[in-house]
Design a protein around this motif. Structure first.
Motif, PDB file in Angstrom:
ATOM      1  N   GLU A  96       0.839  -1.203   0.000  1.00  0.00           N
ATOM      2  CA  GLU A  96       0.000   0.000   0.000  1.00  0.00           C
ATOM      3  C   GLU A  96       0.868   1.246   0.000  1.00  0.00           C
ATOM      4  OE1 GLU A  96      -2.887   0.026   3.132  1.00  0.00           O
ATOM      5  OE2 GLU A  96      -3.761  -1.869   2.489  1.00  0.00           O
ATOM      6  N   LEU A  97       1.960   1.202   0.787  1.00  0.00           N
ATOM      7  CA  LEU A  97       2.864   2.339   0.835  1.00  0.00           C
ATOM      8  C   LEU A  97       3.523   2.572  -0.516  1.00  0.00           C
ATOM      9  CD1 LEU A  97       4.208   4.478   2.628  1.00  0.00           C
ATOM     10  CD2 LEU A  97       5.953   2.798   3.163  1.00  0.00           C
ATOM     11  N   SER A  98       3.934   1.491  -1.150  1.00  0.00           N
ATOM     12  CA  SER A  98       4.579   1.645  -2.456  1.00  0.00           C
ATOM     13  C   SER A  98       3.587   2.108  -3.517  1.00  0.00           C
ATOM     14  CB  SER A  98       5.254   0.350  -2.881  1.00  0.00           C
ATOM     15  OG  SER A  98       4.297  -0.654  -3.097  1.00  0.00           O
ATOM     16  N   SER A 100       0.963   4.012  -2.920  1.00  0.00           N
ATOM     17  CA  SER A 100       0.619   5.406  -2.659  1.00  0.00           C
ATOM     18  C   SER A 100       1.740   6.362  -3.076  1.00  0.00           C
ATOM     19  CB  SER A 100       0.288   5.594  -1.176  1.00  0.00           C
ATOM     20  OG  SER A 100       1.433   5.386  -0.392  1.00  0.00           O
ATOM     21  N   THR A 101       2.962   5.886  -3.091  1.00  0.00           N
ATOM     22  CA  THR A 101       4.066   6.753  -3.502  1.00  0.00           C
ATOM     23  C   THR A 101       4.179   6.848  -5.010  1.00  0.00           C
ATOM     24  OG1 THR A 101       5.612   4.924  -3.337  1.00  0.00           O
ATOM     25  CG2 THR A 101       5.445   6.410  -1.442  1.00  0.00           C
ATOM     26  N   ILE A 102       3.597   5.921  -5.731  1.00  0.00           N
ATOM     27  CA  ILE A 102       3.693   5.932  -7.193  1.00  0.00           C
ATOM     28  C   ILE A 102       2.738   6.915  -7.706  1.00  0.00           C
ATOM     29  CG2 ILE A 102       3.256   4.651  -9.291  1.00  0.00           C
ATOM     30  CD1 ILE A 102       4.187   2.188  -7.959  1.00  0.00           C
TER      31      ILE A 102
END
Length: 102
Positions: A96-98, A100-102
């Protein structure tokens, strides 16, 4: 044993003087026996106590060992499932973190 040996032994034993009566001798033997029995029932260290209990109650000890093995197997399985769940949560959080950063 030859008959001559038996006669000689009987003659030698008959010549021995007894200092105390037979009841005193029996009392001493009984007291020695009691001391020996109490030493067996009350061992000096913990390992001996365990061995005495194992000898006196084999069915109970077997039941306790089976219960211990089953409990440890169930706890191990529970820990493995929990650790797998934690790993899945971490992977989800990282994905989810990856995203959201994309």
């Amino acid at each position: 044993m030859r008959s001559n040996d038996k006669k000689y032994l009987k003659k030698a034993l008959d010549q021995i003087e007894v200092q105390s009566s037979s009841s005193d001798f029996e009392q001493r033997i009984y007291q020695d026996w009691q001391r020996t029995v109490t030493k067996v029932e009350k061992p000096s260290n913990r390992f001996s106590e365990v061995l005495v209990l194992l000898k006196l109650h084999p069915k109970r000890v077997t039941f306790l060992l089976i219960a211990l093995v089953i409990t440890s197997a169930l706890l191990t399985q529970k820990l493995l499932v929990n650790s797998q769940d934690d790993e899945l949560r971490r992977i989800d959080a990282l994905s989810e973190l990856s995203l959201s950063t994309i």
